[in-house]
Design a protein around this motif. Structure first.
Motif, PDB file in Angstrom:
ATOM      1  N   PRO A 142       0.735  -1.355   0.012  1.00 39.46           N
ATOM      2  CA  PRO A 142      -0.142  -0.009  -0.130  1.00 39.46           C
ATOM      3  C   PRO A 142       0.921   1.255   0.118  1.00 39.46           C
ATOM      4  O   PRO A 142       0.396   2.356  -0.737  1.00 39.46           O
ATOM      5  N   ASP A 143       1.845   1.272   0.633  1.00 40.50           N
ATOM      6  CA  ASP A 143       2.829   2.544   0.801  1.00 40.50           C
ATOM      7  C   ASP A 143       3.330   2.763  -0.565  1.00 40.50           C
ATOM      8  O   ASP A 143       3.224   3.848  -0.735  1.00 40.50           O
ATOM      9  N   GLU A 144       3.777   1.848  -1.224  1.00 39.58           N
ATOM     10  CA  GLU A 144       4.376   1.933  -2.302  1.00 39.58           C
ATOM     11  C   GLU A 144       3.317   2.422  -3.471  1.00 39.58           C
ATOM     12  O   GLU A 144       3.732   3.243  -4.569  1.00 39.58           O
ATOM     13  N   ALA A 145       2.134   2.014  -3.518  1.00 39.24           N
ATOM     14  CA  ALA A 145       1.026   2.134  -4.187  1.00 39.24           C
ATOM     15  C   ALA A 145       0.390   3.679  -4.277  1.00 39.24           C
ATOM     16  O   ALA A 145       0.564   4.195  -5.214  1.00 39.24           O
ATOM     17  N   LEU A 146       0.562   4.106  -2.881  1.00 41.01           N
ATOM     18  CA  LEU A 146       0.059   5.488  -2.674  1.00 41.01           C
ATOM     19  C   LEU A 146       1.404   6.405  -3.180  1.00 41.01           C
ATOM     20  O   LEU A 146       1.181   7.377  -3.667  1.00 41.01           O
ATOM     21  N   ASP A 147       2.475   6.103  -2.863  1.00 41.29           N
ATOM     22  CA  ASP A 147       3.700   6.838  -3.717  1.00 41.29           C
ATOM     23  C   ASP A 147       3.665   6.844  -5.024  1.00 41.29           C
ATOM     24  O   ASP A 147       3.912   7.955  -5.822  1.00 41.29           O
TER      25      ASP A 147
END
Length: 324
Positions: A142-147
């Motif tokens: 999720p953190d990578e997707a939001l980035d």
């Protein structure tokens, strides 16, 4: 007069961090990016970036401009979405970044529907209406997707948060909750019997401090969820095996290698010989989509969001018999 194209370059610099990465993302040369930034500083009448070692960083004026640029780009996206809706056509590509279990369970039906192999359900996004719409999928935490969403490298982030691990999302971005699911304790039936648990009986984690634990890798939010859930129960889990693939972890649990906390959607289709248990102190996971401000009404993205909602509802109905 500030040039919107140059403001967009500044916004990309804030997201990507370097002139080289910004140039690559915008298909420009590094000198061209530097020239646009210099011109923007003249337009603004004050420095918007400053040297920091070998890199550039935003000044206070630059950060102010980026904040306003996000609003401007959102309004432009909303205008583009409105025009696309008026034209009524769906002929684009929607880029999706999704965490692994969502990519396994929620995304494949989209491909089925959009390639014409699935069946319509009355939303107008079935075999005929969205035939020209294509998808691009990348599997990311999720953190990578939001980035990636912040960098405008994806159109839709499919992410999750836990009750013990909330996730921060910019307030201006558009969010749609797809489902909420319980986190379950998975044990071999023999281990469950040794702990005095029958299938489906709520489990008290505080009584399982002595059990070997199986967890995702420490780079994942699911790992942090297990750490927090066990910490709230008063112990640090004794981790015997680590894998970011829940099918590996549940296979190990089925071999009586230890216990694992697993979100219901991440369970494999066949869970025998596992004994599944809700928690006395429930932990749940919320699955939701995030898109940039102004893009949610674009017909391409709207079609994907509608299909995701249908798929999530159907999945929730199919798995309703599992412990909650």
């Amino acid at each position: 007069m500030l040039d919107v194209r140059r403001l967009r370059i500044l916004q990309h610099l804030a997201a990507y961090g370097t002139v080289a990465a910004t140039a690559d993302a915008l298909h420009l040369t590094a000198p061209a990016v530097s020239q646009h930034l210099a011109a923007l500083q003249k337009e603004a009448g004050t420095p918007v970036v400053e040297k920091h070692g070998r890199t550039l960083r935003l000044t206070a004026a630059g950060e102010l401009l980026v904040a306003h640029t996000e609003v401007i780009l959102a309004e432009l996206a909303a205008a583009e979405s409105g025009l696309a809706a008026m034209k009524g056509g769906r002929r684009g590509t929607v880029r999706i970044s999704a965490f692994a279990s969502a990519a396994r369970t929620l995304v494949p039906p989209l491909f089925e529907r959009l390639t014409g192999t699935g069946t319509g359900t009355g939303t107008g996004t079935g075999t005929g209406a969205a035939r020209d719409l294509s998808l691009r999928l990348s599997v990311q935490e999720p953190d990578e997707a939001l980035d990636e969403l912040h960098k405008r490298s994806t159109d839709l982030a499919l992410v999750h948060s836990y009750t013990v691990l909330p996730r921060s999302v910019p307030a201006a971005w558009e969010q749609t909750v797809l489902m909420e699911e319980p986190v379950l304790l998975a044990l071999h039936p023999d281990q469950a019997g040794r702990e005095g648990l029958t299938a489906g009986q709520p489990a008290d984690l505080s009584r399982l401090a002595h059990v070997p634990w199986l967890t995702p890798g420490p780079e994942t939010s699911c790992y942090e969820m297990i750490q927090r859930a066990c910490g709230a129960a008063g112990f640090v889990p004794d981790i015997r095996a680590s894998s970011s693939d829940f099918s590996v972890l549940t296979a190990l649990a089925a071999a009586d290698a230890g216990a694992v906390l697993v979100p219901r959607m991440a369970l494999p289709d066949h869970t025998a010989p596992l004994s599944l248990h809700p928690l006395v102190r429930p932990v749940s996971r919320t699955v939701f989509t995030v898109s940039r401000a102004g893009t949610g009404k674009h017909p391409d993205l709207r079609a994907v969001l509608d299909l995701l909602h249908e798929t999530a509802t159907a999945l929730d109905d199919r798995t309703a018999g599992r412990p909650r």
